[in-house]
Design a protein around this motif. Structure first.
Motif, PDB file in Angstrom:
ATOM      1  N   GLN A   1       0.825  -1.198   0.000  1.00 16.62           N
ATOM      2  CA  GLN A   1       0.000   0.000   0.000  1.00 16.62           C
ATOM      3  C   GLN A   1       0.872   1.265   0.000  1.00 16.62           C
ATOM      4  N   VAL A   2       0.309   2.324  -0.574  1.00 13.20           N
ATOM      5  CA  VAL A   2       0.996   3.618  -0.588  1.00 13.20           C
ATOM      6  C   VAL A   2       0.790   4.290   0.762  1.00 13.20           C
ATOM      7  N   VAL A   3       1.870   4.844   1.308  1.00 16.67           N
ATOM      8  CA  VAL A   3       1.814   5.494   2.618  1.00 16.67           C
ATOM      9  C   VAL A   3       2.527   6.845   2.537  1.00 16.67           C
ATOM     10  N   ASP A   4       1.966   7.826   3.235  1.00 18.75           N
ATOM     11  CA  ASP A   4       2.598   9.145   3.319  1.00 18.75           C
ATOM     12  C   ASP A   4       3.567   9.153   4.499  1.00 18.75           C
TER      13      ASP A   4
ATOM     14  N   LYS B   1       6.214  11.752   6.644  1.00 18.67           N
ATOM     15  CA  LYS B   1       6.650  13.130   6.887  1.00 18.67           C
ATOM     16  C   LYS B   1       8.097  13.119   7.376  1.00 18.67           C
TER      17      LYS B   1
ATOM     18  N   ILE C   1       6.091  15.989   2.879  1.00 19.61           N
ATOM     19  CA  ILE C   1       5.388  14.699   2.836  1.00 19.61           C
ATOM     20  C   ILE C   1       5.827  13.938   1.585  1.00 19.61           C
TER      21      ILE C   1
ATOM     22  N   LYS D   1       5.530  10.271  -0.551  1.00 15.52           N
ATOM     23  CA  LYS D   1       4.749   9.039  -0.727  1.00 15.52           C
ATOM     24  C   LYS D   1       5.678   7.887  -1.091  1.00 15.52           C
ATOM     25  N   GLY D   2       5.385   6.717  -0.509  1.00 15.75           N
ATOM     26  CA  GLY D   2       6.156   5.521  -0.836  1.00 15.75           C
ATOM     27  C   GLY D   2       5.289   4.279  -0.684  1.00 15.75           C
TER      28      GLY D   2
ATOM     29  N   VAL E   1       9.816   1.833   3.734  1.00 17.65           N
ATOM     30  CA  VAL E   1       9.016   2.441   2.682  1.00 17.65           C
ATOM     31  C   VAL E   1       9.915   2.732   1.489  1.00 17.65           C
TER      32      VAL E   1
ATOM     33  N   VAL F   1      10.646   4.480  -2.104  1.00 21.79           N
ATOM     34  CA  VAL F   1      10.274   5.598  -2.977  1.00 21.79           C
ATOM     35  C   VAL F   1      11.082   5.450  -4.257  1.00 21.79           C
TER      36      VAL F   1
END
Length: 252
Positions: free
Chosen positions: A226-229, A231, A237, A239-240, A248, A250
């Protein structure tokens, strides 16, 4: 009363007819047999073309199947006469699936006579690997690679949606007790979050020939894939994609 002998002249006159009658009958029999053989050959040729059309259609429609496809076509009765056809095409009824026992249609598109449509029975077998439990797995337990073995069989004879790629088991746990040899299906498993909201995670930024690593805070809970934000310290922010390791990725 004494019978009078047949004059020799009459015997000589009748002899050519007596000799030719059997020959003419034999000739007629040979011609009839040749006609039957020719008609049968033409019929067999149309049967062969029909089977080739079915085979080509199934092969074209099953190229993306997860395994080796084997096609068995039920022969038509040889007594069925199929009208000559210049162009044929295969098809399936809307909603039908080329999987297991099914019916495949063949329609004539170009014929000197009236176009026709026939249906033949076929068994589309898909031989490939599928995942089963190599050990008993308790309800709620996360699946490990050591818990799973791959077996080979006809996938069309197994329940729909079976798992054929062991990579799909990453981050999954059993929804109930799974005995040894259980064929794994999505409904028997559920995703386990690998990242929790607020958790500190490692970001791996990948490009051509380089990898940049940084820490950040996950902005939501995520399962594998799943894509997760995330910080980062600068407040940006990024996304990865959540990995089974809890990191995560990227990609640029």
């Amino acid at each position: 009363m004494k019978q009078r002998p047949i004059p020799a002249m009459l015997v000589l006159l009748a002899l050519p007819w007596l000799l030719s009658a059997p020959t003419q009958a034999a000739d007629r029999a040979v011609l009839a047999n040749q006609h039957a053989v020719g008609a049968n050959a033409a019929g067999n040729d149309m049967h062969s073309r029909l089977y080739q059309t079915v085979m080509q259609y199934v092969q074209s429609q099953t190229q993306g199947y997860p395994g080796k496809v084997n096609i068995e076509i039920q022969p038509l009765d040889t007594r069925i006469r199929i009208a000559e056809c210049a162009v044929m095409e295969g098809f399936t009824v809307q909603g039908a699936r080329l999987w297991g026992k099914t019916h495949i249609g063949v329609r004539c598109l170009q014929s000197d006579t009236k176009p026709w449509t026939l249906y033949v029975q076929a068994d589309v077998q898909v031989w490939g690997e599928y995942a089963v439990t190599g050990l008993p797995v308790s309800q709620g337990a996360a699946l490990q690679t050591t818990d799973v073995v791959m077996q080979t069989g006809d996938l069309s004879k197994l329940p729909a949606g079976i798992i054929t790629d062991v990579a799909l088991l990453a981050g999954k746990q059993a929804t109930l007790n799974l005995p040894l040899g259980t064929v794994l299906r999505p409904e028997l498993l559920k995703s386990v979050p690998v990242i929790m909201q607020g958790q500190t995670v490692q970001l791996n930024s990948r490009g051509d020939g380089f990898v940049i690593t940084a820490d950040g805070t996950a902005m939501q809970t995520a399962n594998v894939g799943q894509v997760v934000d995330v910080k980062v310290s600068s407040g940006q922010i990024i996304k990865g994609v959540a990995q089974s390791s809890g990191k995560v990725d990227v990609r640029f």
